[in-house]
Write an enzyme that holds these catalytic residues in place. Structure first.
Site, PDB file in Angstrom:
ATOM      1  N   ASP A 395      -0.568   3.501  12.463  1.00 22.48           N
ATOM      2  CA  ASP A 395      -1.404   3.980  11.364  1.00 22.48           C
ATOM      3  C   ASP A 395      -2.705   3.187  11.476  1.00 22.48           C
ATOM      4  O   ASP A 395      -2.674   1.962  11.628  1.00 22.48           O
ATOM      5  CB  ASP A 395      -0.734   3.716  10.018  1.00 22.48           C
ATOM      6  CG  ASP A 395      -1.675   4.025   8.873  1.00 22.48           C
ATOM      7  OD1 ASP A 395      -2.006   5.194   8.689  1.00 22.48           O
ATOM      8  OD2 ASP A 395      -2.086   3.065   8.177  1.00 22.48           O
ATOM      9  N   THR A 397      -5.564   2.319   9.552  1.00 22.37           N
ATOM     10  CA  THR A 397      -6.105   1.351   8.604  1.00 22.37           C
ATOM     11  C   THR A 397      -5.140   0.200   8.383  1.00 22.37           C
ATOM     12  O   THR A 397      -3.983   0.396   8.035  1.00 22.37           O
ATOM     13  CB  THR A 397      -6.425   2.025   7.263  1.00 22.37           C
ATOM     14  OG1 THR A 397      -7.291   3.128   7.504  1.00 22.37           O
ATOM     15  CG2 THR A 397      -7.089   1.050   6.311  1.00 22.37           C
ATOM     16  N   ASP A 597       1.566  -0.240   7.218  1.00 23.37           N
ATOM     17  CA  ASP A 597       1.596  -1.255   6.168  1.00 23.37           C
ATOM     18  C   ASP A 597       1.556  -0.696   4.756  1.00 23.37           C
ATOM     19  O   ASP A 597       1.715  -1.449   3.796  1.00 23.37           O
ATOM     20  CB  ASP A 597       0.428  -2.233   6.343  1.00 23.37           C
ATOM     21  CG  ASP A 597      -0.934  -1.569   6.124  1.00 23.37           C
ATOM     22  OD1 ASP A 597      -0.993  -0.325   6.113  1.00 23.37           O
ATOM     23  OD2 ASP A 597      -1.931  -2.300   5.958  1.00 23.37           O
TER      24      ASP A 597
END
Length: 722
Positions: A395, A397, A597
């Site tokens: 992912d 970001t 995250d």
């Protein structure tokens, strides 16, 4: 405080337990539950040892007894009693096998009785020999009928043969060597387990507590619910509680996943494991010991140790298949030579001991080494999963990027200079708590600019800011806000704006008195180590790197330009679409790991072959992942991969060494060495192999906490005028 022994009478029942004996600081309890196969006694022991005030516990499974050494206080006993009465479900593990650890006193007693028996007359010597061996023989018979041909059957057969031939010293020596081997093997596994369990224990040993109006420094173990403790800057909070006085900035990212320090004041709750970055708090203690947030993490470590990796399971299965070979060869030697001595020697050589025991030692030691290098592996299965991975999906970001927006371009217009443009924009944004606003203010402070005073400021949610600076209205915001809502002409920068967007940058327009005075380019910074890490991962056997993001196409493609190691990138995705892409990869024959995250990453973390969570990940992401990175550095991802490959390589090496060494010893046994020498060589080789597994797997990985890649593929800051 009252001493608890005053009311703990022998025979008193506490849940499944009965008090056998109690003195001021020590209590012995009995329960048939301690020997039940479905009850994980070692896990329950760890639960009790986490209680504040409990010093040590000891469980004797054959005796069905539990000894607890504690501070003797009533409050501590009440906490212990809660666990004794309400055993948590986690303490029941059907796959666990009850076993009693061999103590050094057991080994010494067998050695002494074996030697002493040689001076006894024949009947007494025979009785002593059979008595010492009875437990091993019975265990072998039970194993034969319940599980088939296992190592216990070999041990029983070798000792029985020696006893039937009247070789009582040989039988006793084999028993002693077996006990010594079991003791050393148990110590090796126990130490590696304790090392692993110590990873997340808070470093705080003492704490300041207010009692009778005075601040006292006491052991954390002596803190009880209701105490008032004081924590200052740089200190770790060791308990869960409520702030009753003071204010502080508290970093609780290691527990809650919040990357930004949280402001705490009176009536706010705090959690154990948090660190006070600035300020001072007086906290009312609510939960201590095993009830705290940090203790829950430690209990998770205990649970993770139960699981076996695929490699461990295969090793155990193969080791069991080798037992009939040893038995068969012993029988052939007996038929061919009619030499019971040689047959007994062959029986003492067991391939399965080192094969079975080296794997868990290597796995625990490997997990510990990885933990010290910044990687928490949730159990042995995570090592296998990481070893199998051939594709890593990120992912964008917060993983390949820092998640922290930075100003990349300051471009003034209409006669203004760069410094004044940034000064006005930061002045307007200073009181706006938004990532973009923080980035602008941070850039101004890095350039050491004095921000102008603000007489009035209005925040227009999702659009921008309107502020009065030196009597002039300054607008900062999106193109929609400045050009369409406020009617400021922006056509003169359209070409430049398009160029910046193609570079993956977000734009902030700044206007003064209805005139555009400049634009700011912003971008989520790529981690400086990202390029080097992706190169290393490909060198470690990762064939494909995929990036998933909800960002605009231009932003996503700009990242791909900066990191050419990326093989595929998907943009403008919804959270559920990320999980779908992982399913597609699996159907195409790939074995993907997912690195994320956020809360919205949880579906992808679960869908992937293995989920990996960044250190500042949200609670749900940390729960869903099988691997937690403990340092905010992608280099730990390489460490995780290397830990998996190294541990599996060590397990394969131990298997090869076991087969080679034991085959050589067996050849020597067929040649006529005595059963005692055969047993000695076998146990020595087993201990050596275990030592190799522990030392090789626990070798430290390079410290990545201070290392950063010198390679940066970020485009240079542009200094252009429009």
């Amino acid at each position: 405080m009252t001493n608890s022994s005053a009311f703990l009478a022998p025979g008193m029942r506490v849940g499944h337990f009965r008090v056998a004996h109690a003195i001021s600081r020590r209590i012995r309890l009995r329960s048939p539950l301690l020997g039940a196969p479905a009850f994980d006694a070692s896990y329950f022991q760890a639960l009790l040892e986490a209680i504040s005030g409990v010093d040590t516990t000891r469980i004797n499974i054959p005796g069905s007894s539990l000894v607890i050494v504690y501070d003797g206080q009533v409050e501590t006993w009440h906490t212990i009693a809660v666990y004794l009465k309400g055993i948590p479900d986690e303490a029941y593990a059907p796959a666990s096998v009850a076993d009693s650890p061999v103590r050094v006193t057991d080994v010494a007693a067998k050695a002494f009785l074996t030697c002493a028996g040689q001076i006894l007359p024949f009947p007494a010597r025979a009785i002593l020999g059979w008595t010492l061996a009875l437990g091993t023989i019975i265990r072998g018979v039970e194993t034969l009928f319940s599980q088939g041909l296992k190592v216990e059957v070999l041990d029983s057969a070798a000792i029985t043969l020696a006893l039937l031939r009247g070789r009582y010293f040989t039988a006793g020596s084999i028993l002693t060597l077996l006990s010594l081997g079991q003791y050393l093997e148990g110590q090796s596994e126990y130490r590696s387990t304790q090392l692993l369990k110590s990873l997340l224990v808070p470093a705080t040993d003492t704490v300041w507590v207010i009692r009778d109006g005075t601040e006292l420094e006491i052991s954390v173990n002596d803190v009880v619910a209701g105490d008032h403790i004081v924590c200052g800057s740089g200190e770790r909070i060791p308990i869960d509680g409520i702030v009753i006085d003071g204010e502080a900035s508290v970093n609780q990212s290691s527990i809650s996943g919040e990357s930004v320090p949280v402001h705490k004041k009176a009536e706010d709750s705090v959690i154990s494991g948090s660190i006070i970055e600035e300020g001072r708090l007086t906290i009312l203690v609510e939960r201590v010991g095993s009830q705290t947030s940090m203790a829950r993490i430690n209990r998770f470590i205990d649970q993770s140790l139960r699981g076996k990796s695929k490699t461990q399971s295969k090793s155990s299965e193969l080791a069991d298949k080798l037992v009939p070979i040893t038995l068969g060869l012993s029988g052939l030697i007996l038929l061919a030579t009619h030499d019971m001595n040689r047959a007994t020697s062959v029986l003492t050589v067991d391939f399965s001991c080192a094969v079975k025991l080296a794997s868990p030692v290597a796995v625990r030691s490997g997990m510990y080494a990885a933990g010290h290098a910044g990687v928490l592996l949730k159990g042995a299965a995570a090592l296998d999963a990481l070893q199998d991975v051939d594709t890593i999906v990120f992912d964008k970001t917060g993983t390949l990027t820092t998640g922290q927006i930075e100003v990349t371009d300051v471009i003034p217009c209409n006669g203004l200079d760069e410094v004044e443009l940034l000064r006005l924009a930061a002045g307007a944004e200073e009181h706006y708590d938004h990532p973009v606003a923080r980035a602008v203010v941070r850039e101004a402070k890095q350039r050491k600019l004095d921000l102008p005073p603000i007489s009035r400021v209005d925040f227009i949610v999702a659009h921008g800011v309107s502020a009065m600076i030196d009597g002039v209205n300054v607008l900062v915001g999106s193109h929609h806000f400045i050009a369409e809502d406020e009617g400021v002409p922006c056509a003169e920068v359209d070409d430049l704006a398009l160029s910046l967007r193609r570079e993956g940058k977000a734009l902030l327009y700044v206007a003064q008195d209805q005139k555009l005075i400049g634009i700011l380019g912003l971008r989520d910074a790529v981690r400086p180590e990202a390029a080097a890490v992706l190169d290393q991962l490909k060198n470690e056997g990762i064939n494909k790197v995929v990036v998933l993001t909800g960002d605009h196409k231009d932003t996503a493609l700009a990242l791909a330009d900066m990191l050419p190691q990326i093989d595929d990138i998907h943009y403008e995705l919804l959270p559920e679409e990320k999980a779908g892409i992982l399913e597609d990869l699996k159907r195409a024959g790939h074995t993907p790991a997912f690195v994320g995250d956020g809360v919205n990453d949880a579906p992808a973390l679960v869908t992937a072959h293995i989920g990996i969570c960044m250190p500042n990940g949200a609670d749900l992401a940390r729960e869903a992942a099988q691997v937690l990175l403990l340092q905010d550095n992608l280099q730990t991802l390489v460490t995780a991969r290397r830990a998996a490959t190294r541990t599996n390589r060590i397990i394969r090496n131990t298997f090869g060494a076991t087969i080679g060494l034991n085959s050589m010893i067996m050849l020597m046994a067929t040649g006529g060495i005595s059963p005692v020498v055969s047993a000695l060589l076998h146990n020595a080789s087993t201990i050596g192999i275990l030592g190799y597994a522990a030392m090789a797997a626990s070798r430290p990985f390079p410290d990545t906490s201070e290392k950063r890649s010198v390679i940066s593929r970020l485009l240079p800051r542009k200094e252009r005028l429009c």
